[in-house]
Structures are given as structure tokens and as C-alpha cells.
Design a protein around this motif. Structure first.
Motif, PDB file in Angstrom:
ATOM      1  N   ASN A   1      28.063  24.051  58.824  1.00 24.27           N
ATOM      2  CA  ASN A   1      29.120  24.653  58.030  1.00 24.27           C
ATOM      3  C   ASN A   1      29.290  23.888  56.726  1.00 24.27           C
ATOM      4  OD1 ASN A   1      29.806  26.694  59.839  1.00 24.27           O
ATOM      5  ND2 ASN A   1      31.099  25.315  61.031  1.00 24.27           N
ATOM      6  N   HIS A   2      29.214  24.612  55.613  1.00 21.54           N
ATOM      7  CA  HIS A   2      29.327  24.015  54.284  1.00 21.54           C
ATOM      8  C   HIS A   2      30.691  24.309  53.672  1.00 21.54           C
ATOM      9  CE1 HIS A   2      25.273  22.486  53.509  1.00 21.54           C
ATOM     10  NE2 HIS A   2      24.799  23.548  54.124  1.00 21.54           N
ATOM     11  N   VAL A   3      31.049  23.496  52.689  1.00 16.63           N
ATOM     12  CA  VAL A   3      32.121  23.836  51.760  1.00 16.63           C
ATOM     13  C   VAL A   3      31.428  24.240  50.465  1.00 16.63           C
ATOM     14  CG1 VAL A   3      34.123  23.035  50.476  1.00 16.63           C
ATOM     15  CG2 VAL A   3      33.750  22.245  52.822  1.00 16.63           C
ATOM     16  N   VAL A   4      31.630  25.477  50.051  1.00 18.86           N
ATOM     17  CA  VAL A   4      30.922  26.038  48.902  1.00 18.86           C
ATOM     18  C   VAL A   4      31.857  26.063  47.704  1.00 18.86           C
ATOM     19  CG1 VAL A   4      29.716  28.065  48.007  1.00 18.86           C
ATOM     20  CG2 VAL A   4      29.514  27.469  50.431  1.00 18.86           C
ATOM     21  N   LEU A   5      31.364  25.579  46.562  1.00 11.89           N
ATOM     22  CA  LEU A   5      32.100  25.688  45.300  1.00 11.89           C
ATOM     23  C   LEU A   5      31.235  26.437  44.313  1.00 11.89           C
ATOM     24  CD1 LEU A   5      32.665  24.598  42.197  1.00 11.89           C
ATOM     25  CD2 LEU A   5      34.632  25.077  43.663  1.00 11.89           C
ATOM     26  N   THR A   6      31.803  27.466  43.725  1.00 12.81           N
ATOM     27  CA  THR A   6      31.092  28.243  42.723  1.00 12.81           C
ATOM     28  C   THR A   6      32.117  28.824  41.766  1.00 12.81           C
ATOM     29  OG1 THR A   6      29.502  30.047  42.418  1.00 12.81           O
ATOM     30  CG2 THR A   6      31.135  30.327  44.153  1.00 12.81           C
ATOM     31  N   GLY A   7      31.694  29.479  40.707  1.00 13.48           N
ATOM     32  CA  GLY A   7      32.655  30.045  39.774  1.00 13.48           C
ATOM     33  C   GLY A   7      32.027  30.402  38.445  1.00 13.48           C
ATOM     34  N   ASP A   8      32.871  30.811  37.515  1.00 19.70           N
ATOM     35  CA  ASP A   8      32.414  31.271  36.207  1.00 19.70           C
ATOM     36  C   ASP A   8      33.467  30.973  35.153  1.00 19.70           C
ATOM     37  OD1 ASP A   8      29.956  33.106  37.012  1.00 19.70           O
ATOM     38  OD2 ASP A   8      31.589  33.567  38.397  1.00 19.70           O
ATOM     39  N   ARG A   9      32.998  30.872  33.912  1.00 19.32           N
ATOM     40  CA  ARG A   9      33.920  30.764  32.784  1.00 19.32           C
ATOM     41  C   ARG A   9      34.367  32.170  32.373  1.00 19.32           C
ATOM     42  NH1 ARG A   9      31.783  27.449  27.930  1.00 19.32           N
ATOM     43  NH2 ARG A   9      30.114  28.995  27.991  1.00 19.32           N
ATOM     44  N   PRO A  10      35.649  32.368  32.105  1.00 15.14           N
ATOM     45  CA  PRO A  10      36.132  33.691  31.681  1.00 15.14           C
ATOM     46  C   PRO A  10      35.898  33.918  30.189  1.00 15.14           C
ATOM     47  CG  PRO A  10      37.985  32.204  31.908  1.00 15.14           C
ATOM     48  CD  PRO A  10      36.771  31.431  32.338  1.00 15.14           C
ATOM     49  N   THR A  11      34.643  34.107  29.833  1.00 14.55           N
ATOM     50  CA  THR A  11      34.282  34.299  28.423  1.00 14.55           C
ATOM     51  C   THR A  11      33.869  35.729  28.112  1.00 14.55           C
ATOM     52  OG1 THR A  11      32.031  33.584  28.942  1.00 14.55           O
ATOM     53  CG2 THR A  11      33.561  31.912  28.110  1.00 14.55           C
ATOM     54  N   GLY A  12      33.891  36.590  29.112  1.00 17.14           N
ATOM     55  CA  GLY A  12      33.476  37.970  28.917  1.00 17.14           C
ATOM     56  C   GLY A  12      33.051  38.550  30.248  1.00 17.14           C
ATOM     57  N   PRO A  13      32.621  39.802  30.249  1.00 14.13           N
ATOM     58  CA  PRO A  13      32.304  40.478  31.517  1.00 14.13           C
ATOM     59  C   PRO A  13      31.113  39.876  32.242  1.00 14.13           C
ATOM     60  CG  PRO A  13      31.638  41.833  29.643  1.00 14.13           C
ATOM     61  CD  PRO A  13      32.429  40.693  29.089  1.00 14.13           C
ATOM     62  N   LEU A  14      31.187  39.836  33.559  1.00 17.96           N
ATOM     63  CA  LEU A  14      30.042  39.426  34.360  1.00 17.96           C
ATOM     64  C   LEU A  14      28.969  40.516  34.289  1.00 17.96           C
ATOM     65  CD1 LEU A  14      31.782  37.929  37.524  1.00 17.96           C
ATOM     66  CD2 LEU A  14      30.850  36.722  35.546  1.00 17.96           C
ATOM     67  N   HIS A  15      27.716  40.087  34.434  1.00 16.75           N
ATOM     68  CA  HIS A  15      26.624  41.036  34.276  1.00 16.75           C
ATOM     69  C   HIS A  15      25.625  40.906  35.424  1.00 16.75           C
ATOM     70  CE1 HIS A  15      24.285  37.607  32.859  1.00 16.75           C
ATOM     71  NE2 HIS A  15      25.186  37.376  31.916  1.00 16.75           N
ATOM     72  N   LEU A  16      24.560  41.700  35.362  1.00 17.73           N
ATOM     73  CA  LEU A  16      23.591  41.718  36.457  1.00 17.73           C
ATOM     74  C   LEU A  16      22.870  40.385  36.627  1.00 17.73           C
ATOM     75  CD1 LEU A  16      22.138  45.308  36.060  1.00 17.73           C
ATOM     76  CD2 LEU A  16      23.300  44.391  38.072  1.00 17.73           C
ATOM     77  N   GLY A  17      22.719  39.629  35.542  1.00 19.11           N
ATOM     78  CA  GLY A  17      22.141  38.298  35.674  1.00 19.11           C
ATOM     79  C   GLY A  17      22.995  37.411  36.558  1.00 19.11           C
ATOM     80  N   HIS A  18      24.323  37.488  36.374  1.00 21.24           N
ATOM     81  CA  HIS A  18      25.238  36.745  37.255  1.00 21.24           C
ATOM     82  C   HIS A  18      25.100  37.235  38.696  1.00 21.24           C
ATOM     83  CE1 HIS A  18      27.754  36.306  33.428  1.00 21.24           C
ATOM     84  NE2 HIS A  18      27.404  35.082  33.752  1.00 21.24           N
ATOM     85  N   TYR A  19      25.023  38.553  38.859  1.00 20.94           N
ATOM     86  CA  TYR A  19      25.014  39.109  40.221  1.00 20.94           C
ATOM     87  C   TYR A  19      23.814  38.603  41.015  1.00 20.94           C
ATOM     88  CZ  TYR A  19      25.269  42.117  44.213  1.00 20.94           C
ATOM     89  OH  TYR A  19      25.345  42.553  45.504  1.00 20.94           O
ATOM     90  N   PHE A  20      22.609  38.775  40.440  1.00 22.73           N
ATOM     91  CA  PHE A  20      21.416  38.396  41.193  1.00 22.73           C
ATOM     92  C   PHE A  20      21.180  36.896  41.169  1.00 22.73           C
ATOM     93  CE2 PHE A  20      20.415  42.906  40.255  1.00 22.73           C
ATOM     94  CZ  PHE A  20      20.303  43.333  41.569  1.00 22.73           C
ATOM     95  N   GLY A  21      21.750  36.193  40.198  1.00 15.51           N
ATOM     96  CA  GLY A  21      21.585  34.753  40.137  1.00 15.51           C
ATOM     97  C   GLY A  21      22.509  33.985  41.052  1.00 15.51           C
ATOM     98  N   SER A  22      23.726  34.534  41.293  1.00 14.58           N
ATOM     99  CA  SER A  22      24.701  33.754  42.057  1.00 14.58           C
ATOM    100  C   SER A  22      25.671  34.611  42.876  1.00 14.58           C
ATOM    101  CB  SER A  22      25.498  32.860  41.100  1.00 14.58           C
ATOM    102  OG  SER A  22      26.427  32.082  41.785  1.00 14.58           O
ATOM    103  N   LEU A  23      26.163  35.703  42.290  1.00 11.94           N
ATOM    104  CA  LEU A  23      27.231  36.469  42.943  1.00 11.94           C
ATOM    105  C   LEU A  23      26.822  37.019  44.296  1.00 11.94           C
ATOM    106  CD1 LEU A  23      28.623  38.445  39.859  1.00 11.94           C
ATOM    107  CD2 LEU A  23      29.552  36.366  40.885  1.00 11.94           C
TER     108      LEU A  23
END
Length: 320
Positions: free
Chosen positions: A2-24
Motif C-alpha cells: 500500500n502506497h501513499v500517492v502524491l500527484t497534482g497540477d498547476r492551475p495554469t489552464g485546462p488539462l489536456h490529453l497529454g496530462h490524461y495519458f501521462g498521469s491522470l
């Protein structure tokens, strides 16, 4: 494990498909197996720009994207950087553990400086990787889903954790990076897909907007479609994008399109992307913005409580 996962994004504009397949996509799957914190990194917006822009609107849009892709606030803690001051207090002791030379050598920082919109490079830009170390370690994070470009930041976090433990005693785990199925997705101009470079397909884009973006994508003059990432980056990028959305190998799609040329390639890619995003767009349209903001308030309270515990442990270890 069991891991503790930390992830997130900067609110600089809309998330895109690169974010989705890269991390989301990783996050949606991981939330069912591990404890997860998702950071809205609002303070980090000013690392590479003089003004934060429409920060509150961007935060709301980010939250809408998170919930639309399937993050469950009952399973994950979504929180805002600026709402957890204890987290930022970890930055000072962590900065004492790294040298300026180590920060200046960071390849991701170098790339972000190159594409920065600031009038001059700020000190905050150089400390960006240590900010991220505080983000990861405040919750004792052990797994960090990232794109390939963020791997150097995770290495800085691992360095900070090891040096703190060696100097003050065992406090922090050594986190691991986890990359998605497509760590770095090409944008519509053949370069890396990025909000700041204007070559991305936002998750919230309409079907017509998506079609218009793909029509403008850079390809080449060779009518016969083949998959060659080095010699034909624009064509390869569209094939990769369509393949990810269809869960098919891009070379197989290239063989099917054959002499159909760029027009057929763009048509196949448009249909694939719109079919893939349709359920996400539907969930997003059904969300209530007031309820979405309440998710953030609740997450902030949980994160702040966790950060206070870690900060107190750090103080004791350091002798303060």
C-alpha cells in the motif's frame, strides 16, 4: 504494497490529453488501491510567470476536470497549496539539504526557464523542485505518478529525503516515480504537448473545437502514412494519439490509413479523440461548481492536519 500517492497540477489552464495519458489515467486507477493526495499547486503558478492569471477560475476548471475523469473525493484528498501553510514551512529545512549547483543542473528547470513568460528568472524557479519535494514528503508520499519530464523533480525529492534521514534520523520514506502508458505525448505541432505551447487538445474542448484543432495539426507532404517518430513527428504524434484513444498500436493504424493521406489521418484521429472524450465531457457538464468547490475545502482541512503532524515531526528531529 500500500502506497501513499502524491500527484497534482498547476492551475495554469485546462488539462489536456497529454496530462490524461501521462498521469491522470494512472491516478484514476491508483485511487482504488492506495491512499492518494491530489495537489492543486496554485503557489507554483508564479514559478515561471509574473502574474497568476485567472487563478480562481483556473482552480475551478481543474477541479471540474479532476472529477470528470473519475477522481472520487471519497477516495482521494484534493487540496490547494496556498491553503496549507505548514506544507510550505518544510521548504526551508529542505533547501538547506541541496546545493545551488544541484538545482541549476536540473534539466526540467532548464526547460521551464527556456519557456518561461517571466521578465527575469526568479529564485522561486530554481527552488521549484524543492517545493515539489515538500509537496510529496508532507504526506509521507511513496509513489508519484508523473510524466517523463517530471522525473528529475522526483529525483530531487529522493535526494532531500535521504539527506534529511541521514542528518536528522529516519523521518521520510524514499518515494518512487511511476510513469503512465504514454509519458510524453506529442502536441499538434510535433513538439511536446503543453498548455503553454498552445499545441494541446483540452479535455473540456467541444467536438467541433477538437476537430478544428486537429485540422490545424502539422503533418508533412508525403501522402502515404507511416509511423516514424524521428522523421515524421507530426504524423507519428497523431497516430499515437489516435492509438491511445482506440487502444490500438499506432503502426497498425498507419497501415490501415495507408495512402489516405493527412486528411484521412486527421479524420481518424478526430473521431478517436471525440469518442474517447465524450463520456468525460458528459460528466463534466453534469457537475455543480459549488459542490466542486466544497470538495476542495474539505480536502484542504484533511491535508492541513496531515501537514501539521509532519512539520512537528520534522521540528523534533531537527531539535527545534
Amino acid at each position: 504494497m500500500n502506497h501513499v500517492v502524491l500527484t497534482g497540477d498547476r492551475p495554469t489552464g485546462p488539462l489536456h490529453l497529454g496530462h490524461y495519458f501521462g498521469s491522470l489515467a494512472n491516478r484514476v486507477e491508483l485511487q482504488h488501491r492506495h491512499r492518494m493526495y491530489v495537489l492543486v499547486a496554485d503557489y507554483q503558478v508564479i514559478t515561471d510567470r509574473d502574474l497568476p492569471g485567472e487563478i480562481q477560475r483556473n482552480i475551478t476548471e481543474l477541479l471540474l476536470d479532476y472529477l470528470a475523469i473519475g477522481l472520487d473525493p471519497g477516495k482521494v484528498t484534493i487540496f490547494q497549496h496556498s491553503a496549507v501553510p505548514e506544507l510550505n514551512q518544510l521548504l526551508l529545512p529542505f533547501l538547506s539539504l541541496v546545493s545551488m549547483a544541484e538545482l541549476q543542473r536540473n534539466p526540467t528547470v532548464k526547460d521551464e526557464i527556456l519557456h518561461s513568460s517571466q521578465s527575469a528568472v526568479s529564485g522561486l524557479m530554481f527552488t521549484y523542485p524543492v517545493h515539489q519535494a515538500a509537496d510529496i514528503l508532507f504526506c509521507k508520499g511513496t509513489l508519484v505518478p508523473v510524466g517523463r519530464d517530471q522525473l528529475p523533480h522526483v529525483e530531487v525529492t529522493r535526494l532531500v529525503a535521504r539527506r534529511f534521514n541521514e542528518r536528522y534520523g529516519m523521518v521520510f520514506p524514499i518515494p518512487e516515480a511511476m510513469m503512465g502508458a504514454q509519458p510524453s505525448l506529442s502536441g499538434l505541432d510535433g513538439g511536446k504537448m503543453s498548455k503553454s505551447r498552445g499545441n494541446a487538445i483540452p479535455l473540456k474542448a467541444t467536438e467541433d473545437e477538437t476537430a478544428a484543432l486537429i485540422r490545424r495539426a502539422v503533418t508533412d507532404s508525403d501522402r502515404h502514412i507511416t509511423f516514424d517518430e524521428e522523421l515524421r513527428p507530426g504524423v507519428a504524434g497523431l497516430l499515437t494519439l489516435a492509438g491511445l484513444c482506440l487502444d490500438r498500436p499506432p503502426r497498425e493504424l498507419a497501415e490501415e490509413i495507408g495512402d489516405g493521406g493527412a486528411a484521412r489521418l486527421k479524420s481518424v484521429t478526430t473521431d478517436a479523440v471525440n469518442d474517447f472524450l465524450r463520456p468525460i465531457r458528459k460528466r463534466r457538464a453534469d457537475l455543480d461548481e459549488g459542490a466542486v468547490r466544497s470538495v476542495l475545502r474539505e480536502g484542504n482541512a484533511v491535508a492541513r492536519e496531515r501537514a501539521a503532524l509532519t512539520l512537528e515531526e520534522v521540528r523534533r528531529a531537527m531539535g527545534f
